[in-house]
Design an enzyme around this catalytic site. Structure first.
Site, PDB file in Angstrom:
ATOM      1  N   TYR A   1      -4.400   4.332   6.154  1.00  0.00           N
ATOM      2  CA  TYR A   1      -4.942   3.395   7.150  1.00  0.00           C
ATOM      3  C   TYR A   1      -6.287   3.897   7.687  1.00  0.00           C
ATOM      4  O   TYR A   1      -7.191   3.103   7.947  1.00  0.00           O
ATOM      5  CB  TYR A   1      -3.959   3.196   8.308  1.00  0.00           C
ATOM      6  CG  TYR A   1      -2.778   2.337   7.939  1.00  0.00           C
ATOM      7  CD1 TYR A   1      -2.868   0.948   7.984  1.00  0.00           C
ATOM      8  CD2 TYR A   1      -1.583   2.907   7.537  1.00  0.00           C
ATOM      9  CE1 TYR A   1      -1.793   0.152   7.634  1.00  0.00           C
ATOM     10  CE2 TYR A   1      -0.501   2.122   7.182  1.00  0.00           C
ATOM     11  CZ  TYR A   1      -0.605   0.740   7.228  1.00  0.00           C
ATOM     12  OH  TYR A   1       0.455  -0.049   6.876  1.00  0.00           O
TER      13      TYR A   1
ATOM     14  N   LYS B   1       0.835  -1.188   0.000  1.00  0.00           N
ATOM     15  CA  LYS B   1       0.000   0.000   0.000  1.00  0.00           C
ATOM     16  C   LYS B   1       0.878   1.248   0.000  1.00  0.00           C
ATOM     17  O   LYS B   1       1.976   1.161   0.558  1.00  0.00           O
ATOM     18  CB  LYS B   1      -0.963   0.033   1.196  1.00  0.00           C
ATOM     19  CG  LYS B   1      -0.391  -0.309   2.580  1.00  0.00           C
ATOM     20  CD  LYS B   1       0.760   0.453   3.175  1.00  0.00           C
ATOM     21  CE  LYS B   1       0.711   1.915   3.380  1.00  0.00           C
ATOM     22  NZ  LYS B   1       1.967   2.453   4.009  1.00  0.00           N
TER      23      LYS B   1
END
Ligand code: NAD
Length: 372
Positions: free
Chosen positions: A223, A138
């Protein structure tokens, strides 16, 4: 029995969890224990032998269904070190110029791309063209357009594209998701996600727009974005955002230092989040419903994740996130297993659309409608 084991057993943590669970820092070098598994092993080459690549490699020593068998790196000395550390044969070592030849290597199933964000797009597409499954860190790309191109390339090549969303396999996170789905929090009204740390070295790639794609939002704010979706169980329909910058030398044009952003969901629930490279002690999720709440702190760090709900402490096992992630990804690839929260390229494109919308909202001051 040593005192740490005693303590963990009092907490109800199993021997397996103990084996997989260093309390802090690095995963312990637990050799693969395949004794109760005789299915296929996902044979993985890691591309990018940096700090997170090393963490994944160490964690993979504990995997049952996945094994590190190859490396792709631009630094010959690192390749040598990894070869001796993990027993990697010369024929499974590549550099950034020649790794397309992995196509002809029947001993590698998947490549895990763990390089700076801005490189993921081209590297994953090359992996797909070589006919190997791609696992990508990510953020999967630096914008939704590039992310979609990666999804399309993997589809065309007939390979899987999975993204390193390790929290999607974390036991306390999964318990909160279970409780929310079961209606134990009632109607969800609000989510708060606070994610950040004070970044060091000003010369690192994370502060270089071409390699990072942006600042804290790309690295740590993601996140809160992703968490707002799995905690509420909804995808946002609008975004607002405000950026503040206190250090214009360290955080140049296009590198966000701090962004606060808000999401609205179809149900009427809202989220309020903070992403920053300029403050510590920010790793916290809070979910509020009409019947209860969940709070997690730390919520997305390497662990142990800690949290409680209105019903009490969350006491699910402590795991090494990357060990579980790689075993679960092997099951997704070989057994068609469906994770509770997806970890595929489409899931990542949703987060990238939200990042695009957050940057647009912060730049213009406008409320931005999104359709994921
Ligand atoms: P790092 O700087 O420690 O490692 C990056 C690696 O990429 C290095 O080995 C470097 O040599 C290599 N590299 C290849 N081409 C490069 C280039 N042109 N410029 C600079 N480096 C190049 O970074 P990291 O912390 O390992 O992060 C790598 C990726 O992993 C990022 O996408 C990051 O977001 C992701 N990450 C994910 C997690 C997680 O918990 N899922 C944690 C940390 C990092």
């Amino acid at each position: 029995m040593n005192s740490r084991r005693n303590f963990l057993q009092k907490l109800g943590i199993t021997a397996l969890a103990l084996q997989l669970a260093p309390i802090a820092g690095w995963a312990e070098s637990t050799p693969n224990d395949n004794s109760d598994y005789d299915g296929p092993i996902l044979r993985v080459a890691i591309m990018g032998l940096g700090s997170y690549g090393e963490r994944v490699a160490e964690a993979m020593r504990g995997c049952k269904k996945a094994k590190l068998v190859g490396v792709i790196s631009g630094t010959p000395s690192k390749i040598k070190t990894w070869q001796s550390r993990y027993g990697i044969p010369d024929k499974n070592c590549y550099n950034y110029e020649n790794f397309d030849a992995i196509k002809n290597n029947p001993d590698i199933d998947a490549v895990y791309v763990i390089t700076p964000n801005g490189l993921h797009h081209d590297e994953v597409i090359r992996v797909a063209k070589a006919g190997k499954h791609a696992i990508c860190e990510k953020p999967m790309a630096i914008n939704a357009k590039e992310g979609q191109e990666m999804v399309d390339a993997c589809k065309t090549a007939g390979v899987k594209l999975l993204v390193g969303y390790r929290m999607h396999f974390e036991p306390k996170t999964l318990e909160v998701i279970r409780m929310r789905k079961a209606g134990e929090f009632g109607k969800i009204k609000f989510f708060q996600g606070l994610c950040g740390f004070t970044i060091g070295d000003p010369t690192q790639w994370r502060l270089n727009k071409k390699l990072s794609g942006g600042g804290s939002m790309m690295d740590i704010g993601i996140y809160a974005i992703n968490g707002s979706r799995y905690m509420t169980g909804e995808d946002p329909i609008w975004v607002t955002a405000q950026e503040t910058k206190t250090d214009h030398v360290k955080f140049k044009e296009g590198i966000d230092e701090t962004i606060q952003f808000q999401f609205g969901f179809p149900s009427g629930a809202t989220a309020s989040c903070l992403s920053t490279y300029a403050m510590n002690n920010l790793d916290r999720f809070f979910l509020d419903g009409t019947k209860g709440f969940a709070e997690m702190q730390p919520s997305t760090g390497y662990g142990p994740i800690m949290g409680r709900t209105n019903k009490g402490e969350l006491n699910q096992p402590i795991t090494t996130h990357q060990t579980v992630q790689m075993d679960e990804m092997a099951a997704i690839i070989f057994e068609g297993k469906q994770p509770v929260v997806p970890v595929d390229g489409d899931e990542a494109v949703k987060d990238l659309k939200l990042i695009d919308a957050i940057y647009l909202a912060a730049r213009t001051g406008n409320k931005v409608d999104v359709k994921l």
